[in-house]
Design a protein around this motif. Structure first.
Motif, PDB file in Angstrom:
ATOM      1  N   PHE A   4      -9.574  -8.890 -51.551  1.00 39.51           N
ATOM      2  CA  PHE A   4     -10.776  -8.355 -50.916  1.00 39.51           C
ATOM      3  C   PHE A   4     -10.507  -8.014 -49.459  1.00 39.51           C
ATOM      4  CE2 PHE A   4     -14.695  -8.498 -48.555  1.00 39.51           C
ATOM      5  CZ  PHE A   4     -15.544  -7.744 -49.347  1.00 39.51           C
ATOM      6  N   GLY A   5      -9.844  -8.911 -48.743  1.00 38.98           N
ATOM      7  CA  GLY A   5      -9.541  -8.678 -47.328  1.00 38.98           C
ATOM      8  C   GLY A   5      -8.676  -7.450 -47.124  1.00 38.98           C
ATOM      9  N   ILE A   6      -7.674  -7.281 -47.963  1.00 37.94           N
ATOM     10  CA  ILE A   6      -6.818  -6.092 -47.860  1.00 37.94           C
ATOM     11  C   ILE A   6      -7.628  -4.833 -48.161  1.00 37.94           C
ATOM     12  CG2 ILE A   6      -4.880  -4.880 -48.950  1.00 37.94           C
ATOM     13  CD1 ILE A   6      -3.548  -7.676 -49.240  1.00 37.94           C
ATOM     14  N   GLY A   7      -8.455  -4.898 -49.196  1.00 39.03           N
ATOM     15  CA  GLY A   7      -9.294  -3.749 -49.528  1.00 39.03           C
ATOM     16  C   GLY A   7     -10.254  -3.392 -48.413  1.00 39.03           C
ATOM     17  N   TYR A   8     -10.864  -4.388 -47.797  1.00 43.03           N
ATOM     18  CA  TYR A   8     -11.789  -4.152 -46.691  1.00 43.03           C
ATOM     19  C   TYR A   8     -11.044  -3.558 -45.500  1.00 43.03           C
ATOM     20  CZ  TYR A   8     -15.973  -4.944 -43.862  1.00 43.03           C
ATOM     21  OH  TYR A   8     -17.089  -4.773 -43.083  1.00 43.03           O
TER      22      TYR A   8
END
Length: 99
Positions: A40-44
């Protein structure tokens, strides 16, 4: 951003889609919390770096998936990393003009 829109990403990033997939997302986070937070963090961060619209939806999704406190922390870190990536890209792209 054009590729994301052409690929129909704007249809997948809606409040209705978040509601439809709520159980699946929270189940995934429950089974693999560190991996889910990392992905999620990478996607954000990527969404911020390439200026995809929908930061509000991503932020809401973080709260739904990880809880308010962890979601806010994750969003702050990921948004900061994405902004740093944009800054570094702009700085290296504009460096020849400034010299």
């Amino acid at each position: 951003m054009a590729a994301a829109l052409a690929g129909g990403l704007h249809h997948a990033l809606t409040l209705q889609a978040l509601a439809d997939h709520h159980d699946r997302l929270t189940g995934l986070v429950g089974r693999h919390p560190p991996l889910a937070a990392l992905v999620f963090g990478i996607g954000y961060a990527v969404a911020v770096a390439i200026s995809l619209p929908g930061a509000t939806l991503f932020s809401l999704a973080a709260g739904v998936m990880f809880g308010v406190v962890a979601g806010v922390g994750l969003v702050i870190v990921a948004a900061t990393l994405g902004a740093i990536a944009v800054f570094l890209a702009a700085r290296s792209a504009l460096r020849p003009m400034l010299e």
